[in-house]
Write an enzyme that holds these catalytic residues in place. Sequence first.
Site, PDB file in Angstrom:
ATOM      1  N   LYS A  33       0.860  -1.192   0.000  1.00  0.00           N
ATOM      2  CA  LYS A  33       0.000   0.000   0.000  1.00  0.00           C
ATOM      3  C   LYS A  33       0.897   1.242   0.000  1.00  0.00           C
ATOM      4  CE  LYS A  33      -3.806   2.051   2.698  1.00  0.00           C
ATOM      5  NZ  LYS A  33      -4.659   1.900   3.898  1.00  0.00           N
ATOM      6  N   SER A  43      -9.516   2.468   3.198  1.00  0.00           N
ATOM      7  CA  SER A  43      -8.631   3.129   2.289  1.00  0.00           C
ATOM      8  C   SER A  43      -7.716   2.162   1.521  1.00  0.00           C
ATOM      9  CB  SER A  43      -7.787   4.165   3.025  1.00  0.00           C
ATOM     10  OG  SER A  43      -7.009   3.544   3.997  1.00  0.00           O
ATOM     11  N   SER A  67      -9.786   0.165   7.368  1.00  0.00           N
ATOM     12  CA  SER A  67      -9.244   0.271   6.015  1.00  0.00           C
ATOM     13  C   SER A  67      -8.736  -1.002   5.386  1.00  0.00           C
ATOM     14  CB  SER A  67      -8.106   1.312   5.996  1.00  0.00           C
ATOM     15  OG  SER A  67      -8.643   2.575   6.298  1.00  0.00           O
TER      16      SER A  67
END
Lengths: 486, 94, 476
Positions: free
Chosen positions: A79, A154, A178
């Site tokens: 990420k 996210s 997330s």
Amino acid sequence: MNISEMTALETAEMIKAKKISVKEAVNNVIDNIKKNDNKINAYITVTEENALKDAETIQKKIDSGEETGLFAGVPFAIKDNICTKGIRTSCASKMLENFTPIYDATVVRRIKNSDAISIGKLNMDEFGMGGSTETSYFGVVRNPCDTQRVSGGSSGGAAAAVASDEALFALASDTGGSIRQPCSFCGVSGIVPTYGAVSRYGLIAFASSLDRIGAIGRDIKDCAAVLSVIGGYDTNDPTSVKNTSLDFSQCYDGNIKDLKIGIPENYIGFITDTEVKKKITETIKIFSSLGAETEFFTLPLSEYAVAAYYVISCAEASSELSRYDGIRYGYRSERAGNISDIFVNSRSEAFGEEVKRRIMLGSFVLSKGHYDDYYKKASQVRTMIKAEFEKAFEKYDIILAPAAPTTAYKIGENISDPLKMYLGDICTVSVSLAGNPAAVIPCGMANALPVGVQLIGRAFDEKNIVKTAHAFQINTDFHKAGKGVV
Amino acid sequence: MTDEKTIAYLEELSKFRLNENEKEKFKDELGRIIEYIGKLNKLDTKGIEPLSHPFIYTSSLREDTIQSSSEREDILKNAHDNKDGCFKVLRTVE
Amino acid sequence: MIYETVVGLEVHVELSTKTKIFCGCTTQFGGDPNTHVCPICCGMPGTLPLLNKEVVDYAIRTGLALNCDITRKTKFDRKNYFYPDLPKAYQISQLYLPICTNGNFEIEINGRKKQIGIHEIHMEEDAGKLIHDESANHTLIDYNRCGVPLLEIVTEPDLSSSEEAAVFLEKLRETLMYINVSDCRMQEGSMRADVNVSVRPAGSDTLGTRAELKNMSSFKAIRKAIEYESKRQINILVGGGMILQETRRWDEAKEKSFTMRSKENAQDYRYFPEPNILPVEISEEKINMIKNNMPELPDKKRERYIKEYGLSEYDSSVITSERNLAFIFEKSVIICGKPKEVLNMITGEMMRLISETGQNADDVKISPEKIASLVNMISEGKINRTVGKEVFEEIFRNDTDPEKYVTEKGLMMIEDTDLIEKTIKYILEKNQRSVEDIRNGKTKAFGFLVGESMKALKGKADPKTVNELLKKLLIK
């Protein structure tokens, strides 16, 4: 077995047994990215050249009989809020569009030591703020199951990449849900360890007392294996815990007889989609049939969790993001006549709307005259929510809950209503406030969209979560469906 | 609704400026969010210790041993502007 | 109406730990810009603060020396504000639970002892340095100093004059150096103070509105600034005006204070607990260990020197004014057992040489063994005082061994009376005129002959002996 159907651990085994080459595994993923990522947009940076170079190196090691790590040759991705030395790390923000860290995050160092091969950096909501990746400076991540819909956030890019075979596993982060919510939306498995179990050194902070690094993979065994590699005490993280046990070898006998599973009724009430409710109910029945004791109870304080979470996370974020002033790194505005301009213009031009909104909210709750009523109050509520979980865990081994109130919604559907977006976190934020570990695994489809179930455990009891999730996965195949590309 | 003055104050604290559109939007949105957060007041928190760390365990302190610092060129690598080994900005008036 | 001045100080002291408070970079002063930095002290994204154990110990030691209560569970907080020298845009400091509270520090002013209350002591991190370039309209930033550990010592508003403030600061500096927590080098910025000045009608209980003068780093300037501020404020009040609570800048050249034009006034720091640093628990054992290992404080040392070595109060004060001088003194005395002689050597020759070479008394490295040896040689009459001075300078500058030097250079006193007599006889033969003068009653010539004899003996004879022998020979 088709290479596209193998889990990370299975791929690793095949590579070690020389039944497939590292290059094959890596190229498979890279080909998928080239074919499909223009539709999905899971990646911000693809490091193809590095990946192929690493593949060569690892293959040589294997061929020469040298000892290799657990994930030797397995392609994975990271990420884009986790620092990778020499590779752009943007947090999906214009502010860090050209930022290159000068060090690797601890988790990156550790996973690289296991000889896994990084394919690139994954798209996300800007600085982790959002539940759909619609706030990303680099565009939304489309759900591989239906590209008109969001992947969640996210860590939308991470979930979508694993779901569409663009990575075999991903390192991601979870502050308010997330990892868990995107896993539910995309039909993949994910695990968020207890706060402190995995080092945050190198994770670009959103809210330090809530941020955690976790793993997303094809099944819980993959996730657990990643955790065992990246987790554990780190001298570079003062909040990391000594003596955690991340050895999951004893978790796979499939026996969850007499496991006590509690289901908070009010969480079922959070679900607004009847089809999703049906899936969760069916899931409870499956656990029952596997020998677990299931019982309903309530966690009444969860009503207040979204409010408390947003006060605390935005307060911390407003402080955490102040360092972005265009001086040492990051975007600097061209229109600057004096030092104050450098700060104000750079930040005005480079932060997206949601980030600005949260920073302002955070500044508000910490400002003179408001601290006691908002920040202190929310911190006290946090103590109460944590205590409520601890009490529940005196009775139950696992708490089962939905991971989101709905399945993946359409792109654009919620973005204009921030409060509505925030309320979408209702199933996950309590756990974030308490610091307990949780996993999300697929438990079926509702209207052709994936549904995930959340398994919450006692602090530092990731083992029980993995055991429970694994038992479910060897008796069902929901985690095997939902892959593939649209 | 959050008023003009509060928005301006928050802009100052946050060190950025909203454009006119954003200002109007935020006045409404922040207002609603702050109103929502107000539900926390329904809970009686008298005597409850605020939580600042999820788990309290002994802090581990670092030994006072010198570690090598970073290479200066790495430190300056991401800077927009540098001179004589320093970060460079427009003149700051104290 | 008579007004009295009220002063409170916030003293910032850079600790002399080897590394910074939250990372392993060196705290060494100077160095090329940005060569003592790392991702942590530069505030790079993704980094976390690693608290230095020694900083906590130094803070406890300071608190004990200032008679404070030590907080058993101390916490850190973030102080948020924007400034180019602050890389994270927050300073990690302590607001809610500082490590020391409720202390007191005794000063002596005009023969009177006065207790100054210490409100609290807390740990925090220093910021970087800004280098302004007027001509080129830019500012350069060096983060070497960023993260150097600071202790902030906050007094109660118990000081009543510029003199008291100066005495307080001098004694505080001495104490901090004695307990080895800081080198307190004002010129390097390792000790600075924010000065809060207000005035009120004499005898009043309530505090007046105060003005703050920030970052003052010379005791002289602080004295002047307090006096100026006090006058300025009294003038305003007498004229019927009101004092503004504000931060002011001291202009050393103009010897005036001015309103600061920055937004310093009424800053909203939005303090909240630092999530990355867990509360630090301080055990009873730790406190006792530090207490038991505390270096002797200056007052105690002064008293002991008076008692043990028979020094006068004045001499004792002088020798203990610098920790290093006291150290050298004591070590030398332990070896040779002659405190007054060692004292004179240090306060005389050594102080002169320190001043000449421009060193800090604190940096002087000299062998107490050699000093003791020299003192013994002089008191045993092996060399005279003039030679003694020369030898001392050799020891100071070149670490020369005194016995070797004296032997090699043949500087020993001449004990051989035959040789002395022979030499005097020779001088007398050469200076018949003077002998005549003496015989005729001109006594001045006697001194001349003593001088000539000493010259011929290269100063290595005891003048008393020369005097006696000369007299004897003249009579002949």
